[in-house]
Write an enzyme that holds these catalytic residues in place. Structure first.
Site, mmCIF file in Angstrom:
data_model
loop_
_atom_site.group_PDB
_atom_site.id
_atom_site.type_symbol
_atom_site.label_atom_id
_atom_site.label_comp_id
_atom_site.label_asym_id
_atom_site.label_seq_id
_atom_site.Cartn_x
_atom_site.Cartn_y
_atom_site.Cartn_z
ATOM 1 N N GLU A 60 -3.897 42.353 -14.795
ATOM 2 C CA GLU A 60 -3.029 41.121 -13.803
ATOM 3 C C GLU A 60 -2.528 40.612 -14.918
ATOM 4 O OE1 GLU A 60 -5.690 41.828 -12.123
ATOM 5 O OE2 GLU A 60 -5.025 42.912 -10.859
ATOM 6 N N GLN A 82 -0.905 44.289 -7.139
ATOM 7 C CA GLN A 82 -1.902 45.310 -5.884
ATOM 8 C C GLN A 82 -1.266 44.456 -4.508
ATOM 9 O OE1 GLN A 82 -4.700 48.317 -6.464
ATOM 10 N NE2 GLN A 82 -2.838 48.872 -6.668
ATOM 11 N N PHE A 83 -2.001 42.609 -4.701
ATOM 12 C CA PHE A 83 -2.258 41.844 -3.713
ATOM 13 C C PHE A 83 -1.382 40.906 -4.266
ATOM 14 C CE2 PHE A 83 -5.059 45.383 -2.713
ATOM 15 C CZ PHE A 83 -5.218 45.592 -1.324
ATOM 16 N N ALA A 84 -0.704 39.836 -3.490
ATOM 17 C CA ALA A 84 0.120 38.999 -3.171
ATOM 18 C C ALA A 84 -1.518 37.725 -4.492
ATOM 19 C CB ALA A 84 0.299 38.165 -2.197
ATOM 20 N N PHE A 86 -2.992 38.169 -6.135
ATOM 21 C CA PHE A 86 -3.765 38.473 -7.980
ATOM 22 C C PHE A 86 -2.273 37.767 -8.516
ATOM 23 C CE2 PHE A 86 -5.219 42.330 -6.885
ATOM 24 C CZ PHE A 86 -6.406 42.098 -6.320
ATOM 25 N N HIS A 128 -7.939 38.532 -0.500
ATOM 26 C CA HIS A 128 -6.519 39.916 -0.695
ATOM 27 C C HIS A 128 -5.856 40.152 0.878
ATOM 28 C CE1 HIS A 128 -9.759 42.261 -2.900
ATOM 29 N NE2 HIS A 128 -9.049 42.721 -3.838
#
Lengths: 323, 315
Positions: A60, A82-84, A86, A128
């Site tokens: 990331e 992929q997920f906020a 992150f 997540h």
């Protein structure tokens, strides 16, 4: 007007902007060959080829940091995290590099970067499931979009890609399958313009994304009892349309913010402070927040339901204020 | 490398050394903030490496010294203005001497977090590959920053994409106060190149010809589309981490001056008849003149207006 899902609206926005401007590139974990874990980017690799749509390692920091570097040199990257959640994993790159690279170099660089961040939902666990937009709203240098309808999903993303500033674009996982009318062609949603989703006199509710959906459902029930609430969808949190909220509060004299995020120092706290500073004379009732009570978001659905504001919670909060 | 290039490396090294010494003087006198991390001892390697680049190539740099900027001809007065918060400051008072920027001269800037530009360099490489083929970006970094996560993420992804990036490590043996032997499991940072399937080269950073040759190969490889190289120049940090650092932690501080590459380069040039003593004196005097002219210009410049603090957040 065609009816699209929120997910397809995002896909269309990406395709249209990539067709319009060859500097737009799209990358992220699993976005190219597989079309993304939520399948939002399906088909774009086939349309635009591997130089413009590509998969990345699970890295990331470099995904976002490279976006800043590439943007500073004339590309317009769209990065999918992929997920906020992150945005915290890549915290240096989001807050310092994207947010400050221009400032700390005295304006020498321009950073037209979009980070797409799938937020919210349940069953994914504490790391997540978050809607971390308050972190972004707090940070200087980062614009923040929170589309709540397919039309805005498309209009805000097209606009975000064309802006010369970094945008964190939160797309809510539970809205991906929501259907709605989306105007054909060039329909950009301006940043910094809230929209009134429902008009009323009783209470002003500020909500976005899945909380907006719940607020609208609560409003239907309240309406049957003769209570008409006004619901404001901010659409972007930076820039933030303060005027629309204040104007509404002048009319209703009461305000509830519903957010799918931790209560303390959330977006609701900022709106409460705004009303204290600029609208206190108009408030007839105590300001209210419905939010997650400062705990991480659990995995089991019934535990999630116990902490995320529900239609019932919104209904009850309005009733308390309206009585 | 021809004679003219070696002399230019010497001239720029002298200028960097004298400029930084003057900055320290002004900082000790309270006229400038003590924010410089002096590059003395590392500037010969830095400047020799940049000599192997073309003018169109780009640089991201580490925090040790201003020699990178001098090699690219950034105005000394503007860098002093960066320190003083005055008109002319390249980062308009926002970044000080740590974030000197001059995009036209290929100086893209610096991360505040150590090693933070590893990840930025990857994006620069991605843009160059698509928009400015035949152009490379070099990131100069310290050995200490190679222990941060972004080093790994960046080296790996730059290698996978075969980006036109060169990674130039200046290993001075210390991460602030901690010796590399206690912080780092491998003997050479360049040994890590194997983990990214890129060439890793160790070079004596006090030998500008060797540095230049290693850089030349790395740059040619990057330009040809074969991807990054990890170069490690073994260098000597002659002074402390920051201006007032007494270096109590350092056992070699009384003998470190013997490792200074600048007198060594001067002797080489004189011994080979490339410079006479009179020319050496002239180069040093000229450097001092440039430095004093820059100090005068900085002193004459007005402070940046307070409202500048509110500018440059958004385009």
């Amino acid at each position: 007007m065609p009816t699209l899902t929120y997910s397809q609206a995002i896909n269309d926005a990406l395709a249209e902007e990539m067709r319009r401007d060859e500097n737009v590139i799209l990358y992220g974990q699993d976005v190219a060959v597989w079309g993304g874990i939520f399948k939002v980017t399906a088909g774009l690799l086939e349309k635009f080829g591997p130089e413009r749509v590509f998969d990345t390692p699970i890295s990331e920091s470099v995904m976002v940091g490279a976006g800043v570097g590439a943007a500073s040199m004339g590309l317009r990257p769209v990065v999918e995290l992929q997920f906020a959640d992150f945005v915290i994993t890549a915290g240096d790159e989001i807050f310092f590099k994207a947010g400050m690279w221009r400032y700390m170099h005295g304006g020498a660089h321009t950073i037209p970067l979009v980070v797409r961040a799938p937020s919210g939902g349940s069953g994914f666990g504490p790391e997540h499931s978050a809607c971390p937009e308050a972190f972004i709203m707090h940070a200087p240098g980062l614009l923040c979009a929170v589309p709540s309808t397919p039309a805005d999903a498309k209009g805000l993303l097209k606009q975000a890609i064309r802006l010369d500033n970094p945008v964190i674009y939160f797309e809510h996982k539970l809205l991906y399958q929501m259907r709605g009318e989306v105007p054909d062609g060039e329909a950009l949603t301006p940043f910094g313009q809230a929209v009134v989703r429902r008009e009323g006199e009783a209470v002003t509710i500020v909500a976005w994304q899945d909380m907006l959906r719940r607020a609208l459902a609560a409003a239907e029930r309240l309406s049957q009892e003769g209570i008409e609430v006004e619901i404001i969808d901010p659409r972007t949190l930076n820039p933030f349309d303060r005027a629309t909220i204040i104007e509404s509060v002048k009319k209703t004299g009461a305000c509830i913010v519903v957010e799918e995020a931790y209560r303390t120092l959330g977006v609701g706290a900022e709106i409460g402070a705004l009303l204290l500073e600029e609208a206190l004379p108009y408030l007839d009732k105590p300001f209210k927040r419905l939010a997650i009570p400062d705990v991480p978001i659990p995995t089991s659905q019934h535990l999630v339901d116990a902490i995320v504001p529900s239609v019932d919670d919104i209904y009850r909060a309005v009733k308390e204020l309206a009585d | 490398m021809n004679q003219e290039q070696l002399v230019r490396i010497y001239k720029n090294s002298v200028l960097a050394r004298r400029f930084e010494a003057r900055i320290v003087e002004l900082a000790m006198a309270g006229e400038l903030p003590p924010s410089l991390h002096v590059g003395a001892g590392q500037e010969v390697a830095q400047i020799a490496a940049i000599e192997a680049l073309r003018p169109a190539d780009y640089i991201l740099y580490g925090h040790r010294g201003v020699a990178y900027m001098i090699a690219r001809g950034v105005s000394l007065a503007d860098m002093l203005a960066d320190m003083a918060g005055k008109e002319g400051a390249t980062s308009r008072g926002k970044g000080g001497v740590m974030h000197v920027v001059d995009v036209q001269k290929g100086i893209l800037g610096e991360s505040g977090t150590l090693g933070g530009s590893f990840v930025v360099s990857v994006g620069v490489g991605m843009a160059l590959k698509r928009k400015q083929p035949d152009t490379v970006v070099t990131y100069f970094f310290g050995d200490g920053t190679a222990n941060r996560g972004p080093f790994h993420e960046a080296l790996n992804w730059a290698a996978v994409q075969k980006l036109p990036c060169v990674y130039f490590c200046e290993n001075n043996g210390f991460a602030i106060s901690m010796p590399t032997s206690r912080s780092t499991a491998v003997e050479n940072i360049a040994d890590r190149a194997a983990g990214y399937n890129v060439p890793g080269v160790v070079v004596d950073g006090s030998d500008p010809v060797a540095v230049y040759e290693v850089m030349e190969q790395a740059v040619a490889r990057a330009r040809a589309g074969h991807g990054p190289t990890l170069i490690e120049a073994k260098v000597t940090r002659l002074q402390g981490h920051y201006v007032a650092d007494q270096q109590e932690y350092r056992t070699d501080r009384n003998v470190v001056a013997e490792k200074d590459p600048l007198p060594k380069l001067q002797h080489t040039l004189c011994d080979r008849g490339m410079l006479t003593q009179a020319e050496v004196d002239g180069i040093q005097a000229d450097a001092d003149r440039q430095v004093e002219a820059a100090v005068a210009a900085m002193r004459a410049a007005p402070l940046l207006a307070p409202e500048v603090a509110l500018q440059d957040v958004y385009a």
